[in-house]
Design a protein around this motif. Structure first.
Motif, mmCIF file in Angstrom:
data_model
loop_
_atom_site.group_PDB
_atom_site.id
_atom_site.type_symbol
_atom_site.label_atom_id
_atom_site.label_comp_id
_atom_site.label_asym_id
_atom_site.label_seq_id
_atom_site.Cartn_x
_atom_site.Cartn_y
_atom_site.Cartn_z
ATOM 1 N N THR A 313 0.839 -1.188 0.000
ATOM 2 C CA THR A 313 0.000 0.000 0.000
ATOM 3 C C THR A 313 0.880 1.246 0.000
ATOM 4 O O THR A 313 1.781 1.365 0.827
ATOM 5 C CB THR A 313 -0.900 0.030 1.258
ATOM 6 N N PHE A 314 0.576 2.178 -0.900
ATOM 7 C CA PHE A 314 1.317 3.431 -0.957
ATOM 8 C C PHE A 314 0.405 4.576 -0.543
ATOM 9 O O PHE A 314 -0.729 4.682 -1.014
ATOM 10 C CB PHE A 314 1.881 3.675 -2.356
ATOM 11 N N THR A 315 0.933 5.404 0.329
ATOM 12 C CA THR A 315 0.167 6.516 0.866
ATOM 13 C C THR A 315 0.904 7.815 0.600
ATOM 14 O O THR A 315 2.116 7.911 0.824
ATOM 15 C CB THR A 315 -0.040 6.344 2.386
ATOM 16 N N ARG A 321 -4.577 7.949 -0.475
ATOM 17 C CA ARG A 321 -4.034 6.861 -1.280
ATOM 18 C C ARG A 321 -3.206 7.426 -2.422
ATOM 19 O O ARG A 321 -3.595 8.386 -3.081
ATOM 20 C CB ARG A 321 -5.181 6.019 -1.825
ATOM 21 N N MET A 322 -2.053 6.802 -2.668
ATOM 22 C CA MET A 322 -1.158 7.248 -3.741
ATOM 23 C C MET A 322 -1.525 6.521 -5.021
ATOM 24 O O MET A 322 -1.390 5.293 -5.115
ATOM 25 C CB MET A 322 0.294 6.955 -3.359
ATOM 26 N N ASN A 323 -2.017 7.260 -6.000
ATOM 27 C CA ASN A 323 -2.369 6.666 -7.291
ATOM 28 C C ASN A 323 -1.168 6.639 -8.223
ATOM 29 O O ASN A 323 -0.367 7.575 -8.247
ATOM 30 C CB ASN A 323 -3.479 7.471 -7.965
ATOM 31 N N PHE A 324 -1.074 5.576 -9.027
ATOM 32 C CA PHE A 324 -0.077 5.477 -10.072
ATOM 33 C C PHE A 324 -0.730 5.832 -11.409
ATOM 34 O O PHE A 324 -1.947 5.703 -11.570
ATOM 35 C CB PHE A 324 0.494 4.063 -10.170
ATOM 36 N N ALA A 325 0.082 6.272 -12.367
ATOM 37 C CA ALA A 325 -0.414 6.523 -13.716
ATOM 38 C C ALA A 325 -0.622 5.186 -14.425
ATOM 39 O O ALA A 325 0.081 4.202 -14.172
ATOM 40 C CB ALA A 325 0.574 7.391 -14.483
ATOM 41 N N ASP A 326 -1.588 5.144 -15.311
ATOM 42 C CA ASP A 326 -1.870 3.915 -16.037
ATOM 43 C C ASP A 326 -0.701 3.586 -16.960
ATOM 44 O O ASP A 326 -0.220 4.441 -17.708
ATOM 45 C CB ASP A 326 -3.155 4.082 -16.854
#
Length: 337
Positions: A313-315, A321-326
């Motif tokens: 889990t990345f915060t 919440r830490m979103n990643f790029a697609d």
């Protein structure tokens, strides 16, 4: 803004089927691999003399992997192994430190399988912990240190070396062994299992607010360095290894959408190579700091992976919440300061 780093990443939990482990143990105990361990590009074993053509591989001949199980391939990353093949098709690429301060890659494939991947190299003890987050993944590797083989055989994964699946591997021309061993993924998996197999815990979505505009960031190991440079034109991070742009064998630039520098504990394992250099063990269970690169910006983050069967889990710094790029994700494991 330029940067020099070492950092971490993760997210997500999943339940595991209780009966699966017992079945996998029974199947995996048959693994017999030639011993090997890396140091300055001299480690793995030779595949059998069989050299299938690198194009149009035949239909799979191995047993079918469990539904939703991805393919993980250990890939060589010394200069003699570049350019690699199939690296651009991976959903996730993990970079770790190995003996001699060098780097090695593990590419994970779930949404598509390239015709060929390589050069394939040997496994490490910490790979087993990293792969526990997946549901019985298939691990393609050239071999391992002799004393490590029993642990690989007992791990909840499908271990496929050239000794066990000789028809899946071939020796490429133009390079000296051990930097010329390649894999036909279609010989191990009948098809790509799909995105649901990526039980990494990563979450994808819009970028968080804030961050620092970043032109490039470099992660250094004692004898290797990885640099990620933002390309506004491609809207991706261009990868360079030891100062040389990273492209595939057909000239395609390797350009992830998200790069995670995950700060972890790197300790000495009980295994070593033929020259006596102890193998670093990268601990991916626990928690720590990370730096997430996406959309030309750098974000401070924290990572947490409570157990081996959990994703990471990345915060973000504000607790969200830490979103990643697609797109493709690179996770570079670096020793926590």
């Amino acid at each position: 803004m330029n940067g020099v780093a070492t950092v971490g990443m993760g997210q997500g939990k999943r339940t595991r089927r209780a009966a699966l482990t017992a079945a996998v143990l029974a199947a995996s105990l048959t693994v017999s691999l030639t011993a090997g361990c890396a140091h300055h590009g001299r480690d793995d074993h030779r595949a059998p003399g069989h050299t299938p053509a690198p194009t149009a591989p035949p239909a799979p001949t191995r047993s079918v992997a469990a539904a939703g199980s991805p393919l993980a391939v250990k890939i060589d990353n010394v200069s003699a192994a570049r350019p690699q093949t199939g690296l651009d098709a991976a959903d996730v690429v993990y970079a770790e430190q190995v003996e001699g301060g060098l780097s090695r890659l593990m590419a994970v494939y779930a949404t598509r399988l390239p015709k060929s991947v390589g050069p394939v190299r040997s496994a490490r003890e910490s790979d087993l912990e990293l792969l526990r987050q997946f549901d019985r993944p298939t691990l393609a590797f050239s071999g391992a240190q002799r004393k490590l083989l029993p642990l690989i055989g007992e791990a909840p994964l499908r271990a496929e070396s050239p000794d066990k699946a000789p028809a899946a591997y071939y020796r490429g021309s133009g390079r000296a062994a051990p930097h010329n061993l390649y894999l036909h993924p279609a010989k191990l998996l009948p098809s790509a299992p799909g995105r649901a197999a990526l039980t990494t815990g990563f979450h994808y979505g819009p970028a968080p607010s804030g961050g620092t505009r970043t032109a490039a960031r470099t992660v250094r190991y004692p004898a290797a360095r990885l640099t990620f440079t933002w390309s506004a034109e491609r809207h991706r991070w261009l990868v360079a290894m030891d100062g040389t742009p990273t492209v595939t064998a057909d000239g395609t630039p390797v350009a992830p959408a998200t790069v995670v520098v995950q700060y972890v504990r790197v300790r000495t394992s009980r295994y070593h190579d033929v020259l006596g250099n102890h193998t670093p063990y990268t601990e991916t269970v626990g928690s720590g700091k990370a730096r997430v690169l996406r959309d030309g910006r750098s974000f401070d983050a924290s990572w947490s992976r409570p157990g081996a069967t959990d994703g990471t889990t990345f915060t973000a710094a504000d607790g969200s919440r830490m979103n990643f790029a697609d797109g493709q994700v690179w996770v570079v494991f670096a020793a926590a300061p």
